[in-house]
Design a protein around this motif. Structure first.
Motif, PDB file in Angstrom:
ATOM      1  N   ALA A  17       0.828  -1.204   0.000  1.00 59.81           N
ATOM      2  CA  ALA A  17       0.000   0.000   0.000  1.00 59.81           C
ATOM      3  C   ALA A  17       0.866   1.259   0.000  1.00 59.81           C
ATOM      4  O   ALA A  17       0.559   2.245  -0.697  1.00 59.81           O
ATOM      5  N   ARG A  18       1.971   1.242   0.755  1.00 66.75           N
ATOM      6  CA  ARG A  18       2.853   2.406   0.788  1.00 66.75           C
ATOM      7  C   ARG A  18       3.523   2.643  -0.569  1.00 66.75           C
ATOM      8  O   ARG A  18       3.651   3.783  -1.024  1.00 66.75           O
ATOM      9  N   VAL A  19       3.948   1.574  -1.222  1.00 68.48           N
ATOM     10  CA  VAL A  19       4.580   1.717  -2.542  1.00 68.48           C
ATOM     11  C   VAL A  19       3.579   2.257  -3.563  1.00 68.48           C
ATOM     12  O   VAL A  19       3.907   3.133  -4.377  1.00 68.48           O
ATOM     13  N   MET A  20       2.357   1.765  -3.539  1.00 64.32           N
ATOM     14  CA  MET A  20       1.329   2.232  -4.466  1.00 64.32           C
ATOM     15  C   MET A  20       1.026   3.712  -4.245  1.00 64.32           C
ATOM     16  O   MET A  20       0.850   4.479  -5.195  1.00 64.32           O
ATOM     17  N   THR A  21       0.992   4.115  -2.990  1.00 65.22           N
ATOM     18  CA  THR A  21       0.746   5.524  -2.679  1.00 65.22           C
ATOM     19  C   THR A  21       1.880   6.405  -3.186  1.00 65.22           C
ATOM     20  O   THR A  21       1.652   7.482  -3.751  1.00 65.22           O
ATOM     21  N   ARG A  22       3.125   5.952  -2.982  1.00 65.96           N
ATOM     22  CA  ARG A  22       4.273   6.732  -3.452  1.00 65.96           C
ATOM     23  C   ARG A  22       4.283   6.843  -4.982  1.00 65.96           C
ATOM     24  O   ARG A  22       4.655   7.876  -5.539  1.00 65.96           O
ATOM     25  N   LEU A  23       3.888   5.776  -5.669  1.00 67.98           N
ATOM     26  CA  LEU A  23       3.876   5.792  -7.129  1.00 67.98           C
ATOM     27  C   LEU A  23       2.888   6.825  -7.647  1.00 67.98           C
ATOM     28  O   LEU A  23       3.211   7.631  -8.545  1.00 67.98           O
ATOM     29  N   LYS A  24       1.677   6.845  -7.085  1.00 66.61           N
ATOM     30  CA  LYS A  24       0.698   7.837  -7.530  1.00 66.61           C
ATOM     31  C   LYS A  24       1.124   9.250  -7.162  1.00 66.61           C
ATOM     32  O   LYS A  24       0.909  10.205  -7.922  1.00 66.61           O
ATOM     33  N   CYS A  29      -3.878  10.233 -12.313  1.00 71.13           N
ATOM     34  CA  CYS A  29      -3.623   8.783 -12.283  1.00 71.13           C
ATOM     35  C   CYS A  29      -4.655   8.063 -11.430  1.00 71.13           C
ATOM     36  O   CYS A  29      -4.305   7.298 -10.530  1.00 71.13           O
ATOM     37  N   ALA A  30      -5.928   8.334 -11.686  1.00 70.87           N
ATOM     38  CA  ALA A  30      -6.983   7.643 -10.954  1.00 70.87           C
ATOM     39  C   ALA A  30      -7.073   6.196 -11.427  1.00 70.87           C
ATOM     40  O   ALA A  30      -6.652   5.841 -12.527  1.00 70.87           O
ATOM     41  N   GLY A  31      -7.617   5.349 -10.581  1.00 69.48           N
ATOM     42  CA  GLY A  31      -7.782   3.947 -10.935  1.00 69.48           C
ATOM     43  C   GLY A  31      -6.530   3.129 -10.660  1.00 69.48           C
ATOM     44  O   GLY A  31      -5.593   3.574  -9.998  1.00 69.48           O
ATOM     45  N   LYS A  32      -6.518   1.904 -11.203  1.00 68.57           N
ATOM     46  CA  LYS A  32      -5.437   0.955 -10.927  1.00 68.57           C
ATOM     47  C   LYS A  32      -4.553   0.672 -12.135  1.00 68.57           C
ATOM     48  O   LYS A  32      -3.618  -0.124 -12.040  1.00 68.57           O
ATOM     49  N   GLN A  33      -4.834   1.328 -13.267  1.00 71.54           N
ATOM     50  CA  GLN A  33      -4.055   1.039 -14.472  1.00 71.54           C
ATOM     51  C   GLN A  33      -2.590   1.418 -14.305  1.00 71.54           C
ATOM     52  O   GLN A  33      -1.702   0.782 -14.890  1.00 71.54           O
ATOM     53  N   VAL A  34      -2.319   2.428 -13.488  1.00 69.54           N
ATOM     54  CA  VAL A  34      -0.946   2.895 -13.298  1.00 69.54           C
ATOM     55  C   VAL A  34      -0.062   1.827 -12.656  1.00 69.54           C
ATOM     56  O   VAL A  34       1.163   1.848 -12.799  1.00 69.54           O
ATOM     57  N   TYR A  35      -0.673   0.850 -11.986  1.00 65.29           N
ATOM     58  CA  TYR A  35       0.099  -0.199 -11.322  1.00 65.29           C
ATOM     59  C   TYR A  35       0.402  -1.389 -12.245  1.00 65.29           C
ATOM     60  O   TYR A  35       1.260  -2.202 -11.928  1.00 65.29           O
ATOM     61  N   ALA A  36      -0.307  -1.489 -13.363  1.00 68.87           N
ATOM     62  CA  ALA A  36      -0.175  -2.668 -14.225  1.00 68.87           C
ATOM     63  C   ALA A  36       1.142  -2.628 -14.996  1.00 68.87           C
ATOM     64  O   ALA A  36       1.525  -1.588 -15.549  1.00 68.87           O
ATOM     65  N   GLY A  37       1.822  -3.765 -15.062  1.00 69.95           N
ATOM     66  CA  GLY A  37       3.108  -3.830 -15.748  1.00 69.95           C
ATOM     67  C   GLY A  37       2.994  -3.586 -17.243  1.00 69.95           C
ATOM     68  O   GLY A  37       3.894  -3.002 -17.853  1.00 69.95           O
ATOM     69  N   ARG A  38       1.894  -4.018 -17.875  1.00 66.35           N
ATOM     70  CA  ARG A  38       1.776  -3.884 -19.334  1.00 66.35           C
ATOM     71  C   ARG A  38       1.558  -2.435 -19.759  1.00 66.35           C
ATOM     72  O   ARG A  38       1.718  -2.102 -20.936  1.00 66.35           O
ATOM     73  N   TYR A  39       1.162  -1.566 -18.829  1.00 65.43           N
ATOM     74  CA  TYR A  39       0.971  -0.154 -19.163  1.00 65.43           C
ATOM     75  C   TYR A  39       2.133   0.708 -18.674  1.00 65.43           C
ATOM     76  O   TYR A  39       2.080   1.931 -18.760  1.00 65.43           O
ATOM     77  N   ARG A  40       3.200   0.099 -18.176  1.00 64.49           N
ATOM     78  CA  ARG A  40       4.272   0.867 -17.552  1.00 64.49           C
ATOM     79  C   ARG A  40       4.945   1.812 -18.549  1.00 64.49           C
ATOM     80  O   ARG A  40       5.193   2.982 -18.238  1.00 64.49           O
ATOM     81  N   SER A  41       5.241   1.327 -19.763  1.00 68.57           N
ATOM     82  CA  SER A  41       5.892   2.182 -20.769  1.00 68.57           C
ATOM     83  C   SER A  41       5.009   3.365 -21.136  1.00 68.57           C
ATOM     84  O   SER A  41       5.488   4.486 -21.325  1.00 68.57           O
ATOM     85  N   GLU A  42       3.703   3.109 -21.217  1.00 70.45           N
ATOM     86  CA  GLU A  42       2.771   4.188 -21.554  1.00 70.45           C
ATOM     87  C   GLU A  42       2.766   5.278 -20.488  1.00 70.45           C
ATOM     88  O   GLU A  42       2.794   6.475 -20.796  1.00 70.45           O
ATOM     89  N   TRP A  43       2.770   4.859 -19.213  1.00 68.86           N
ATOM     90  CA  TRP A  43       2.754   5.844 -18.138  1.00 68.86           C
ATOM     91  C   TRP A  43       4.078   6.586 -18.037  1.00 68.86           C
ATOM     92  O   TRP A  43       4.099   7.794 -17.808  1.00 68.86           O
ATOM     93  N   LEU A  44       5.176   5.878 -18.221  1.00 65.98           N
ATOM     94  CA  LEU A  44       6.474   6.552 -18.179  1.00 65.98           C
ATOM     95  C   LEU A  44       6.615   7.545 -19.331  1.00 65.98           C
ATOM     96  O   LEU A  44       7.300   8.565 -19.197  1.00 65.98           O
ATOM     97  N   GLY A  45       5.967   7.239 -20.466  1.00 66.74           N
ATOM     98  CA  GLY A  45       6.020   8.154 -21.601  1.00 66.74           C
ATOM     99  C   GLY A  45       5.311   9.473 -21.344  1.00 66.74           C
ATOM    100  O   GLY A  45       5.541  10.453 -22.057  1.00 66.74           O
TER     101      GLY A  45
END
Length: 200
Positions: free
Chosen positions: A109-116, A126-142
């Motif tokens: 929970a702490r890591v997820m909070t820091r990421l958002k 960054c609402a929702g849970k998509q930001v945590y998914a590995g397959r969307y990581r490149s998209e979010w970093l972009g």
């Protein structure tokens, strides 16, 4: 008798087996309590793990390992110890698994909070849970397209750390006290960091 033992299973068992009669052992609840309970239980008549917070006699007088051990022995002899439940291995395993689950859940929970919080610091929704998914990581970093320069970070951080007396001065470099012409430590630090952060 009094004796100081090394915290090793073989040493403790050899000491206990060298004593005669029915042995009752007590120890305080703590990190080693579960291990000692399981180690000593087959070799003695009774093991009492006590809660030191519920034994008023332990709080009276000077504190040392030797004094506390003698007080515990006296309380055990008088049957005045408040025991803490320690069950068999199955219960201990269940407790360890539950403790590990709670620790891992809290860390996640702490890591997820820091990421958002990181994305929000870039004004990226960054609402929702998509930001945590590995397959969307490149998209979010972009979405992080313009990294803040080191000079801008230093300047922003140091501006926010200036003290109020200096900030209220017109020149911002001197203490407001009359006759004091020395710069305050915070201003000296601010000017030095501002110079080091200046672009080449």
């Amino acid at each position: 008798m009094e004796s100081i033992l090394e915290t090793k299973a073989n040493t403790i068992i050899q000491f206990v087996q060298g004593l005669r009669g029915h042995l009752r052992v007590t120890l305080e609840e703590g990190t080693w309590a579960a291990w000692l309970y399981d180690l000593l239980r087959p070799h003695v008549t009774e093991v009492v793990v006590c809660d030191p917070r519920k034994n008023a006699l332990l709080k009276v007088g000077n504190k040392s390992d030797r004094i506390d051990a003698r007080k515990l022995a006296e309380l055990l002899y008088l049957n005045r110890l408040k025991p803490v439940y320690h069950g068999e291995h199955g219960v201990r395993t269940l407790k360890e698994l539950s403790r590990s689950y709670l620790a891992i859940s809290g860390d996640q929970a702490r890591v997820m909070t820091r990421l958002k919080a990181l994305y929000r610091s870039w004004a990226i929704p960054c609402a929702g849970k998509q930001v945590y998914a590995g397959r969307y990581r490149s998209e979010w970093l972009g979405k992080i397209t313009e990294p803040e320069s080191a000079a801008e970070r230093s300047s922003t951080t140091n501006n926010s750390m200036r003290c109020m007396p200096c900030a209220n001065r017109s020149d911002g470099n001197f203490s407001p006290r009359a006759g004091n012409t020395r710069r305050r430590n915070c201003c000296v630090r601010f000017l030095r960091l501002a110079r080091s952060a200046r672009p080449n």
